[in-house]
Structures are given as structure tokens and as C-alpha cells.
Write a protein that holds these residues in place. Structure first.
Motif, PDB file in Angstrom:
ATOM      1  N   PRO A   1      55.066  -6.102 114.139  1.00  0.00           N
ATOM      2  CA  PRO A   1      55.134  -7.567 114.099  1.00  0.00           C
ATOM      3  C   PRO A   1      54.729  -8.252 115.406  1.00  0.00           C
ATOM      4  O   PRO A   1      54.599  -9.480 115.434  1.00  0.00           O
ATOM      5  CB  PRO A   1      56.618  -7.842 113.807  1.00  0.00           C
ATOM      6  CG  PRO A   1      57.200  -6.544 113.355  1.00  0.00           C
ATOM      7  CD  PRO A   1      56.412  -5.506 114.054  1.00  0.00           C
ATOM      8  N   LEU A   2      54.530  -7.505 116.488  1.00  0.00           N
ATOM      9  CA  LEU A   2      54.281  -8.117 117.790  1.00  0.00           C
ATOM     10  C   LEU A   2      52.896  -8.750 117.836  1.00  0.00           C
ATOM     11  O   LEU A   2      51.921  -8.179 117.344  1.00  0.00           O
ATOM     12  CB  LEU A   2      54.412  -7.077 118.902  1.00  0.00           C
ATOM     13  CG  LEU A   2      55.789  -6.449 119.086  1.00  0.00           C
ATOM     14  CD1 LEU A   2      55.730  -5.356 120.135  1.00  0.00           C
ATOM     15  CD2 LEU A   2      56.808  -7.519 119.497  1.00  0.00           C
ATOM     16  N   PRO A   3      52.789  -9.900 118.462  1.00  0.00           N
ATOM     17  CA  PRO A   3      51.488 -10.576 118.543  1.00  0.00           C
ATOM     18  C   PRO A   3      50.539  -9.857 119.491  1.00  0.00           C
ATOM     19  O   PRO A   3      50.936  -9.407 120.569  1.00  0.00           O
ATOM     20  CB  PRO A   3      51.860 -11.952 119.097  1.00  0.00           C
ATOM     21  CG  PRO A   3      53.123 -11.723 119.871  1.00  0.00           C
ATOM     22  CD  PRO A   3      53.866 -10.664 119.122  1.00  0.00           C
TER      23      PRO A   3
ATOM     24  N   MET B  42      50.078   4.994 119.146  1.00  0.00           N
ATOM     25  CA  MET B  42      49.764   4.232 120.351  1.00  0.00           C
ATOM     26  C   MET B  42      49.801   2.742 120.043  1.00  0.00           C
ATOM     27  O   MET B  42      49.193   2.286 119.077  1.00  0.00           O
ATOM     28  CB  MET B  42      48.393   4.595 120.915  1.00  0.00           C
ATOM     29  CG  MET B  42      48.011   3.774 122.150  1.00  0.00           C
ATOM     30  SD  MET B  42      46.488   4.308 122.972  1.00  0.00           S
ATOM     31  CE  MET B  42      45.262   3.945 121.700  1.00  0.00           C
ATOM     32  N   ALA B  43      50.522   1.993 120.884  1.00  0.00           N
ATOM     33  CA  ALA B  43      50.506   0.531 120.859  1.00  0.00           C
ATOM     34  C   ALA B  43      49.816   0.061 122.131  1.00  0.00           C
ATOM     35  O   ALA B  43      50.073   0.584 123.220  1.00  0.00           O
ATOM     36  CB  ALA B  43      51.928  -0.022 120.787  1.00  0.00           C
TER      37      ALA B  43
ATOM     38  N   PHE C 196      57.755  -2.886 126.704  1.00  0.00           N
ATOM     39  CA  PHE C 196      56.501  -3.217 126.014  1.00  0.00           C
ATOM     40  C   PHE C 196      56.679  -4.477 125.163  1.00  0.00           C
ATOM     41  O   PHE C 196      55.836  -5.383 125.173  1.00  0.00           O
ATOM     42  CB  PHE C 196      56.059  -2.040 125.151  1.00  0.00           C
ATOM     43  CG  PHE C 196      54.704  -2.229 124.522  1.00  0.00           C
ATOM     44  CD1 PHE C 196      53.562  -1.783 125.162  1.00  0.00           C
ATOM     45  CD2 PHE C 196      54.571  -2.859 123.289  1.00  0.00           C
ATOM     46  CE1 PHE C 196      52.306  -1.969 124.595  1.00  0.00           C
ATOM     47  CE2 PHE C 196      53.326  -3.037 122.708  1.00  0.00           C
ATOM     48  CZ  PHE C 196      52.187  -2.593 123.367  1.00  0.00           C
ATOM     49  N   ILE C 197      57.769  -4.550 124.409  1.00  0.00           N
ATOM     50  CA  ILE C 197      58.036  -5.724 123.564  1.00  0.00           C
ATOM     51  C   ILE C 197      58.159  -6.978 124.429  1.00  0.00           C
ATOM     52  O   ILE C 197      57.612  -8.046 124.094  1.00  0.00           O
ATOM     53  CB  ILE C 197      59.303  -5.500 122.729  1.00  0.00           C
ATOM     54  CG1 ILE C 197      59.045  -4.445 121.653  1.00  0.00           C
ATOM     55  CG2 ILE C 197      59.784  -6.799 122.097  1.00  0.00           C
ATOM     56  CD1 ILE C 197      60.282  -4.023 120.891  1.00  0.00           C
ATOM     57  N   THR C 198      58.868  -6.857 125.555  1.00  0.00           N
ATOM     58  CA  THR C 198      59.030  -8.001 126.448  1.00  0.00           C
ATOM     59  C   THR C 198      57.683  -8.474 126.974  1.00  0.00           C
ATOM     60  O   THR C 198      57.424  -9.685 127.069  1.00  0.00           O
ATOM     61  CB  THR C 198      59.957  -7.624 127.613  1.00  0.00           C
ATOM     62  OG1 THR C 198      61.206  -7.168 127.096  1.00  0.00           O
ATOM     63  CG2 THR C 198      60.204  -8.815 128.521  1.00  0.00           C
ATOM     64  N   ALA C 199      56.801  -7.521 127.332  1.00  0.00           N
ATOM     65  CA  ALA C 199      55.473  -7.889 127.816  1.00  0.00           C
ATOM     66  C   ALA C 199      54.656  -8.590 126.735  1.00  0.00           C
ATOM     67  O   ALA C 199      53.970  -9.584 127.003  1.00  0.00           O
ATOM     68  CB  ALA C 199      54.741  -6.641 128.311  1.00  0.00           C
TER      69      ALA C 199
END
Length: 389
Positions: A39-41, A58-59, A118-121
Motif C-alpha cells: 500500500p505504500l506510495p 525487494m521493496a 523503510f515505511i517511515t521513509a
């Protein structure tokens, strides 16, 4: 960038997803991670099946192609449960500031810290609309606890290069660990001749010959010179099989050896040690023959004091802990060591929550304070390397 904490919650949830190797393996973990990341932009997800039902994930957050990427690499598998547990290994029991469970420190808490950072970034990029100064990758590998085929697949697929800055979140006891002992594995076979134990001179005792080999190899490795950063080379005779019954001269013996090597020792030199030990055994136990096979060969990785990743990681640690963080050697072998060894990449290191002493043990645990510290350090490292300036 936000300061909310996700890593402790992620640690609990991931411990409850079994990913033992051998056992359930990594598919359920990869599915859960995909659910957190998809769901991350602006995030590009890539799933690659390395073995049937065993993927790498890999994200990636975008950045310039001509600048080294910051790569956080974490393995999804854990060792098997084993005996001796006093808590349920997949229940994520919390007591006295510790979380217990298989993979708690090796390395689901480390993966949780990287996932949180990673999510925070990703959220920061969405909120600000700025461009990062380098790509950020979170790579989740399979098979690290066995043959490390996950990190090798990442190299083949170009997910990581010789220029990237690569860090894993293995348990490091609050230290930055930038060097790795080499890891060389041998399988030795001795062939003898069977006879009745009452007339052993009519046979050739394969077990006795193997004892000579063990003695010679142990003395040779223990007398090798130490390394100023990595300490001493070690040898473990991890498994041995030979013989049928106590009253029969054994005609075959097989030995599996694990060596952890520091310069100047390397596989080429330990081959000579093995060959000399075999010749000694053949002399001491007439009638036997012996051969060896190299079943694993990972080179030692020495510290590069001029590594820019090391400089940034030390700064991030100091900013968060208000203390200088020790820089030491990792006694095991990790995904970053595979990358460093195969690509000659000097910007590969380990920093993560927990203690290696708790890894692979019954009642494996990690301190919540360790998780919180490492989560903050990873967020600070991303701030320094992707966003500052």
C-alpha cells in the motif's frame, strides 16, 4: 519524518509467523511483508522465486541511478525450533522487557526495524514531495540460515551491486560489525577395511584414521596467527559417522568440518592442512585411504576504515545514543558478507538488535529497548544518507 514506533509491533507479529529452515520456509513471511509494503506510495515491489515456494522480496524507493543505493538486507528464515523451550516458540511472549520466540533476535526484530524505517521513509517522501539523494532498498532474503542462496540470487539478479551501501540487521550487541571471518566447510571420507575386533590387525580402522586427521587439523588451526580485528581462526568438527558395531573394525568414516578463518589463513592454505593431515593418517593407520571435498567456501572480509557507509552509520548511532559505538567483527557469516565477498564491496556491514548469544537457542529473546534503539538508528541513517542537504 515521523517518530512513531512500529518495530516492536512488527517483531511480535513476525515471530508468530513460522518461517523455519528447514520447515515451513519463507512464503508466509513474504506474503505478510508484501501486505505491509504494497500500500505504500511510490514503492516498487519485486518478488523472485529462488526455489519453489521460496521467494526473495525487494521493496524500492526511487532515487538517482548514478549514486550508490542504501540497501537494507534481512533474511526471512529462522533455524528450526529444537528442544529445551520453556515458552511457546511462536507466541511472542513478552516478559520483563524482553520478547521471546524463534527468530526474536535472528532476525525478525532486525527486519522489523528495517521495515519500520523503510515505511517511515516512504511516508516522508509522500508528505514532502522531495526527491531522495539515493535509492532505498529493503531486500528480504530466503535461505540465509542454510546455503545463503537468497543473497546469491540477489547478486545474480542485480538487486545489489559492488557500489551499493549494504547493511543487515543481524544481532550485534549494540556494535557495528564490519568484518567477517571466512567460512570454509569440508567433508572428509576415510575408507578402511573391516575385520573382527579381536583381530584388528587384519583390518584398517577408518575411525582411528579420522581421529588422526582431527588431531592434526585442530593443532594446525589453533596454531595459526590471530588477526588484529577478527581474532583467531577456529575449527569445529560438527558431525562424524563411522562404524557398525563396537566389535567390528570400521571400514568407513565420514567427517564434516566447519572452519572460521581469519587472514592470513584462507581456503587454499587450509586445503594444505587437510592434505597433510590425511597423509599423516595414512601413515599412522596402514591400509586406509582418504579424500576430501570442499562443501562451502566463503572468504574473510576485512574492515575498510574509509567506508562512507561506516562513517554515516557511526554518525547515526552517535546521534541516537549520544555515545561512540564500537566497531568490531561479526563472528558468523551473513548476507552482507556474501555480497562483500562476491562483489568485493567494502561498504557492507551489520547492525541490529539483540545478542548473537541468544540466536539459535531455546527461549530465543530480544530486548525491547534494543529494538527501539535500532529502529531510531535506521531512521537516522536514512535521514543522513537520503534526505539531509
Amino acid at each position: 519524518m515521523t517518530t512513531s514506533s512500529l518495530a516492536v509491533d512488527f517483531t511480535r507479529k513476525m515471530i508468530q509467523i513460522e518461517s523455519t529452515d528447514p520447515g515451513i520456509y519463507e512464503k508466509k513471511m513474504a506474503d505478510w511483508l508484501t501486505g505491509q509494503l504494497s500500500p505504500l506510495p511510490g514503492v516498487r515491489l519485486t518478488l523472485e522465486e529462488v526455489l519453489p515456494g521460496r521467494p526473495n522480496l525487494m521493496a524500492e524507493l526511487p532515487g538517482p541511478d548514478d549514486t550508490p543505493a542504501l540497501v537494507m538486507i534481512c533474511h526471512m528464515d529462522t533455524v528450526v525450533v529444537g528442544d529445551g523451550w520453556t515458552v511457546q516458540p511462536f507466541s511472542a511472549v513478552e516478559k520483563d522487557g524482553l520478547i521471546y520466540g524463534r527468530g526474536a533476535c535472528d532476525m525478525k526484530s532486525g527486519l522489523a526495524c528495517c521495515l519500520s524505517a523503510f515505511i517511515t521513509a516512504a511516508e516522508y517522501l509522500r508528505e514532502t514531495g522531495i526527491s531522495a539523494r539515493r535509492k532505498l532498498k529493503l531486500i528480504c532474503t530466503m535461505d540465509e540460515e542454510d546455503f545463503m542462496r537468497g543473497s546469491e540470487a540477489c547478486i545474480r539478479s542485480g538487486w545489489v551491486t559492488d557500489q551499493d551501501w549494504v547493511i543487515d540487521a543481524e544481532p550485534t550487541d549494540g556494535q557495528i560489525q564490519v568484518a567477517h571471518k571466512g567460512r570454509t566447510w569440508y567433508e572428509i571420507d576415510v575408507e578402511g577395511h573391516t575385520a573382527h575386533a579381536s583381530t584388528p590387525w587384519k583390518g584398517a580402522d577408518a575411525n582411528a584414521a579420522m581421529a588422526e586427521i582431527i588431531h592434526s587439523v585442530r593443532l594446525a588451526i589453533e596454531s595459526a596467527p590471530p588477526h588484529p580485528d577478527m581474532g583467531v581462526s577456529t575449527v569445529t568438527f560438527g558431525q562424524i559417522a563411522g562404524g557398525y558395531r563396537p566389535y567390528v573394525v570400521p571400514d568407513h568414516c565420514r567427517l564434516w568440518i566447519d572452519m572460521r578463518l581469519v587472514p592470513p589463513l584462507n581456503t587454499e592454505k587450509t586445503n594444505k592442512i587437510i592434505e597433510k593431515a590425511i597423509q599423516t593418517a595414512i601413515t599412522e593407520v596402514p591400509g586406509v585411504t582418504a579424500s576430501y571435498t570442499i562443501t562451502g567456501d566463503r572468504p574473510p572480509i576485512e574492515k575498510d576504515p574509509d567506508s562512507p557507509l561506516l562513517a554515516n552509520l557511526k554518525e547515526a548511532c552517535t546521534n541516537i545514543t549520544s555515545a561512540e559505538t564500537p566497531v568490531t567483527c561479526f563472528t558468523g557469516y551473513t548476507d552482507t558478507a556474501v555480497i562483500a565477498g562476491q562483489l568485493r564491496n567494502h561498504n557492507c556491514m551489520s547492525y541490529g538488535p539483540g545478542s548473537l548469544e541468544a540466536a539459535h537457542q531455546p527461549d530465543e529473546w530480544v530486548a525491547i529497548d534494543d529494538i527501539l534503539r535500532c529502529e531510531k538508528v535506521y531512521r537516522e541513517l536514512i535521514r543522513l544518507t537520503l534526505f539531509e542537504g
